[in-house]
Design a protein around this motif. Structure first.
Motif, PDB file in Angstrom:
ATOM      1  N   ALA A 188       0.816  -1.221   0.000  1.00  0.00           N
ATOM      2  CA  ALA A 188       0.000   0.000   0.000  1.00  0.00           C
ATOM      3  C   ALA A 188       0.848   1.269   0.000  1.00  0.00           C
ATOM      4  CB  ALA A 188      -0.935  -0.007   1.209  1.00  0.00           C
ATOM      5  N   ASP A 189       1.926   1.294   0.808  1.00  0.00           N
ATOM      6  CA  ASP A 189       2.727   2.515   0.872  1.00  0.00           C
ATOM      7  C   ASP A 189       3.453   2.781  -0.442  1.00  0.00           C
ATOM      8  OD1 ASP A 189       4.333   0.299   1.167  1.00  0.00           O
ATOM      9  OD2 ASP A 189       5.626   1.172   2.714  1.00  0.00           O
ATOM     10  N   LEU A 190       3.905   1.707  -1.090  1.00  0.00           N
ATOM     11  CA  LEU A 190       4.574   1.861  -2.382  1.00  0.00           C
ATOM     12  C   LEU A 190       3.588   2.323  -3.452  1.00  0.00           C
ATOM     13  CD1 LEU A 190       7.115   1.533  -4.128  1.00  0.00           C
ATOM     14  CD2 LEU A 190       6.483  -0.877  -4.452  1.00  0.00           C
ATOM     15  N   LEU A 191       2.403   1.763  -3.432  1.00  0.00           N
ATOM     16  CA  LEU A 191       1.378   2.145  -4.412  1.00  0.00           C
ATOM     17  C   LEU A 191       0.930   3.593  -4.197  1.00  0.00           C
ATOM     18  CD1 LEU A 191      -0.415   1.086  -6.748  1.00  0.00           C
ATOM     19  CD2 LEU A 191      -2.142   0.518  -5.019  1.00  0.00           C
ATOM     20  N   LYS A 192       0.851   4.002  -2.942  1.00  0.00           N
ATOM     21  CA  LYS A 192       0.468   5.378  -2.625  1.00  0.00           C
ATOM     22  C   LYS A 192       1.482   6.366  -3.184  1.00  0.00           C
ATOM     23  CE  LYS A 192      -0.767   8.422   1.224  1.00  0.00           C
ATOM     24  NZ  LYS A 192      -0.928   8.524   2.709  1.00  0.00           N
ATOM     25  N   LEU A 193       2.780   6.046  -2.987  1.00  0.00           N
ATOM     26  CA  LEU A 193       3.828   6.905  -3.526  1.00  0.00           C
ATOM     27  C   LEU A 193       3.762   6.943  -5.051  1.00  0.00           C
ATOM     28  CD1 LEU A 193       6.412   8.592  -3.284  1.00  0.00           C
ATOM     29  CD2 LEU A 193       7.719   6.431  -3.237  1.00  0.00           C
ATOM     30  N   TYR A 194       3.579   5.788  -5.634  1.00  0.00           N
ATOM     31  CA  TYR A 194       3.483   5.701  -7.094  1.00  0.00           C
ATOM     32  C   TYR A 194       2.336   6.559  -7.629  1.00  0.00           C
ATOM     33  CZ  TYR A 194       1.707   3.825 -11.486  1.00  0.00           C
ATOM     34  OH  TYR A 194       1.199   3.713 -12.755  1.00  0.00           O
ATOM     35  N   ASP A 195       1.177   6.414  -7.027  1.00  0.00           N
ATOM     36  CA  ASP A 195       0.003   7.175  -7.490  1.00  0.00           C
ATOM     37  C   ASP A 195       0.226   8.678  -7.355  1.00  0.00           C
ATOM     38  OD1 ASP A 195      -1.578   5.037  -8.319  1.00  0.00           O
ATOM     39  OD2 ASP A 195      -2.441   4.726  -6.325  1.00  0.00           O
ATOM     40  N   LYS A 196       0.875   9.082  -6.268  1.00  0.00           N
ATOM     41  CA  LYS A 196       1.169  10.502  -6.053  1.00  0.00           C
ATOM     42  C   LYS A 196       2.099  11.023  -7.140  1.00  0.00           C
ATOM     43  CE  LYS A 196       3.129  13.685  -2.627  1.00  0.00           C
ATOM     44  NZ  LYS A 196       3.736  13.809  -1.271  1.00  0.00           N
ATOM     45  N   LEU A 197       3.159  10.253  -7.424  1.00  0.00           N
ATOM     46  CA  LEU A 197       4.107  10.672  -8.458  1.00  0.00           C
ATOM     47  C   LEU A 197       3.476  10.624  -9.856  1.00  0.00           C
ATOM     48  CD1 LEU A 197       7.291   8.799  -7.164  1.00  0.00           C
ATOM     49  CD2 LEU A 197       6.875  11.269  -7.126  1.00  0.00           C
ATOM     50  N   ARG A 198       2.659   9.630 -10.077  1.00  0.00           N
ATOM     51  CA  ARG A 198       2.014   9.501 -11.390  1.00  0.00           C
ATOM     52  C   ARG A 198       1.132  10.712 -11.693  1.00  0.00           C
ATOM     53  NH1 ARG A 198      -2.828   7.097 -13.209  1.00  0.00           N
ATOM     54  NH2 ARG A 198      -3.322   6.451 -11.078  1.00  0.00           N
ATOM     55  N   GLU A 199       0.409  11.151 -10.693  1.00  0.00           N
ATOM     56  CA  GLU A 199      -0.450  12.324 -10.873  1.00  0.00           C
ATOM     57  C   GLU A 199       0.378  13.583 -11.119  1.00  0.00           C
ATOM     58  OE1 GLU A 199      -3.946  14.784  -8.443  1.00  0.00           O
ATOM     59  OE2 GLU A 199      -3.137  12.904  -7.638  1.00  0.00           O
ATOM     60  N   LYS A 200       1.507  13.662 -10.425  1.00  0.00           N
ATOM     61  CA  LYS A 200       2.361  14.849 -10.525  1.00  0.00           C
ATOM     62  C   LYS A 200       3.188  14.856 -11.805  1.00  0.00           C
ATOM     63  CE  LYS A 200       6.111  17.219  -8.042  1.00  0.00           C
ATOM     64  NZ  LYS A 200       7.014  17.160  -6.875  1.00  0.00           N
ATOM     65  N   GLU A 201       3.591  13.682 -12.283  1.00  0.00           N
ATOM     66  CA  GLU A 201       4.536  13.579 -13.403  1.00  0.00           C
ATOM     67  C   GLU A 201       3.884  13.136 -14.712  1.00  0.00           C
ATOM     68  OE1 GLU A 201       7.442  14.707 -13.167  1.00  0.00           O
ATOM     69  OE2 GLU A 201       7.579  14.965 -10.999  1.00  0.00           O
ATOM     70  N   GLY A 202       2.699  13.636 -14.969  1.00  0.00           N
ATOM     71  CA  GLY A 202       2.079  13.390 -16.278  1.00  0.00           C
ATOM     72  C   GLY A 202       1.700  11.954 -16.559  1.00  0.00           C
ATOM     73  N   GLY A 203       1.328  11.216 -15.527  1.00  0.00           N
ATOM     74  CA  GLY A 203       0.846   9.854 -15.735  1.00  0.00           C
ATOM     75  C   GLY A 203       1.889   8.778 -15.567  1.00  0.00           C
ATOM     76  N   VAL A 204       3.142   9.157 -15.330  1.00  0.00           N
ATOM     77  CA  VAL A 204       4.214   8.166 -15.151  1.00  0.00           C
ATOM     78  C   VAL A 204       4.811   8.339 -13.753  1.00  0.00           C
ATOM     79  CG1 VAL A 204       6.423   7.296 -15.983  1.00  0.00           C
ATOM     80  CG2 VAL A 204       4.731   8.149 -17.613  1.00  0.00           C
ATOM     81  N   GLY A 205       4.590   7.328 -12.903  1.00  0.00           N
ATOM     82  CA  GLY A 205       5.103   7.414 -11.540  1.00  0.00           C
ATOM     83  C   GLY A 205       6.263   6.486 -11.290  1.00  0.00           C
ATOM     84  N   ALA A 206       6.410   5.471 -12.156  1.00  0.00           N
ATOM     85  CA  ALA A 206       7.505   4.507 -11.997  1.00  0.00           C
ATOM     86  C   ALA A 206       8.113   4.227 -13.364  1.00  0.00           C
ATOM     87  CB  ALA A 206       7.001   3.219 -11.365  1.00  0.00           C
ATOM     88  N   ALA A 207       9.414   4.125 -13.407  1.00  0.00           N
ATOM     89  CA  ALA A 207      10.101   3.884 -14.681  1.00  0.00           C
ATOM     90  C   ALA A 207      11.176   2.831 -14.500  1.00  0.00           C
ATOM     91  CB  ALA A 207      10.710   5.179 -15.206  1.00  0.00           C
ATOM     92  N   LYS A 208      11.406   2.074 -15.535  1.00  0.00           N
ATOM     93  CA  LYS A 208      12.439   1.032 -15.493  1.00  0.00           C
ATOM     94  C   LYS A 208      13.819   1.638 -15.753  1.00  0.00           C
ATOM     95  CE  LYS A 208      12.416  -1.998 -18.845  1.00  0.00           C
ATOM     96  NZ  LYS A 208      12.060  -3.207 -19.642  1.00  0.00           N
TER      97      LYS A 208
END
Length: 247
Positions: free
Chosen positions: A180-200
């Motif tokens: 949950a904490d990882l997904l929360k961070l991801y969702d926050k970044l995704r909203e802030k960074e134009g739909g991309v919160g995690a990158a390879k």
């Protein structure tokens, strides 16, 4: 923040599904039928306005024609009565006879003038009727095109909505397996960074911002524990390590 490497990799799966959902939403919004329907609707509005104007003109001409024909009929009836008086012999005074004959001649001229008016109005009415018929046909044609485009758009909507629902369910399942904490961070970044919160991290390059890590950053990544959730120094997205990271 720490998370198992497998959980971090699943985050990339969530990201891929979110990208697909974005693509589907964009495709739905940018269907060519939208512009086609908008353009045709503008044409239809203009044609309907012209049709209303032409119908009004035809209606006005019809009333004008009726009035002109009534005027002709009144003059004709008056001339018939005068002619009957003249033919009956009831008028014997030379002066009265002269006045009656003069009035009959005047009425004949008046009738001719009014009949010309009737013809002119009839011609205008006929022209208006032709215009109404033409515009009615064009309105019907454009409406048919709008109906066809709307049908295509709705069919596309159905397909896209179906795929969106399927991808959305898959996303919910995969996201449910991410901490949950990882997904929360991801969702926050995704909203802030134009739909991309995690990158390879691929061949020492962040696939989020497409920038290659410098040697210092590479060494920091190598030194980090596999459970450590890394962030790109450039775009601040979650940076996920895989076997293709080139470390």
């Amino acid at each position: 923040m720490n998370a198992a490497p497998a959980d971090q990799i699943r985050l990339l799966d969530v990201q891929a599904l979110d990208v697909r959902l974005q693509q589907l939403a964009h495709k739905k919004k940018s269907l060519p039928e939208h512009a086609e329907i908008e353009s045709l609707t503008k044409d239809l509005t203009q044609l309907r306005d012209l049709l209303v104007a032409s119908t009004t003109e035809e209606s006005d001409c019809a009333r004008e024609q009726t009035k002109a024909e009534q005027d002709v009929d009144q003059v004709r009836q008056r001339a018939v009565r005068d002619q009957q008086r003249l033919d009956s012999g009831a008028v014997t005074s030379p002066k009265d006879l002269e006045n009656l004959q003069r009035e009959i001649a005047s009425l004949a001229k008046r009738q001719g003038d009014l009949e010309d008016v009737v013809l002119e109005v009839m011609e205008r009415r006929e022209s208006a009727q032709e215009r109404v018929a033409e515009l009615t046909e064009r309105v019907s044609s454009v409406q048919s095109k709008i109906d066809a485009a709307t049908g295509r758009r709705d069919a596309a909507f159905g397909e896209l909505d179906g795929e969106t629902a399927t991808v959305g369910k898959e996303r919910a399942v995969v996201a449910g397996s991410v901490p949950a904490d990882l997904l929360k961070l991801y969702d926050k970044l995704r909203e802030k960074e134009g739909g991309v919160g995690a990158a390879k991290l691929y061949q020492r390059r962040c696939e989020g911002c497409r920038l290659e890590l410098n040697i210092t950053e590479v060494n920091e990544v190598k030194a980090a524990s596999p459970d450590t959730v890394l962030r790109c120094e450039n775009c601040r997205r979650i940076l996920v390590r895989t076997s293709e990271s080139g470390l």
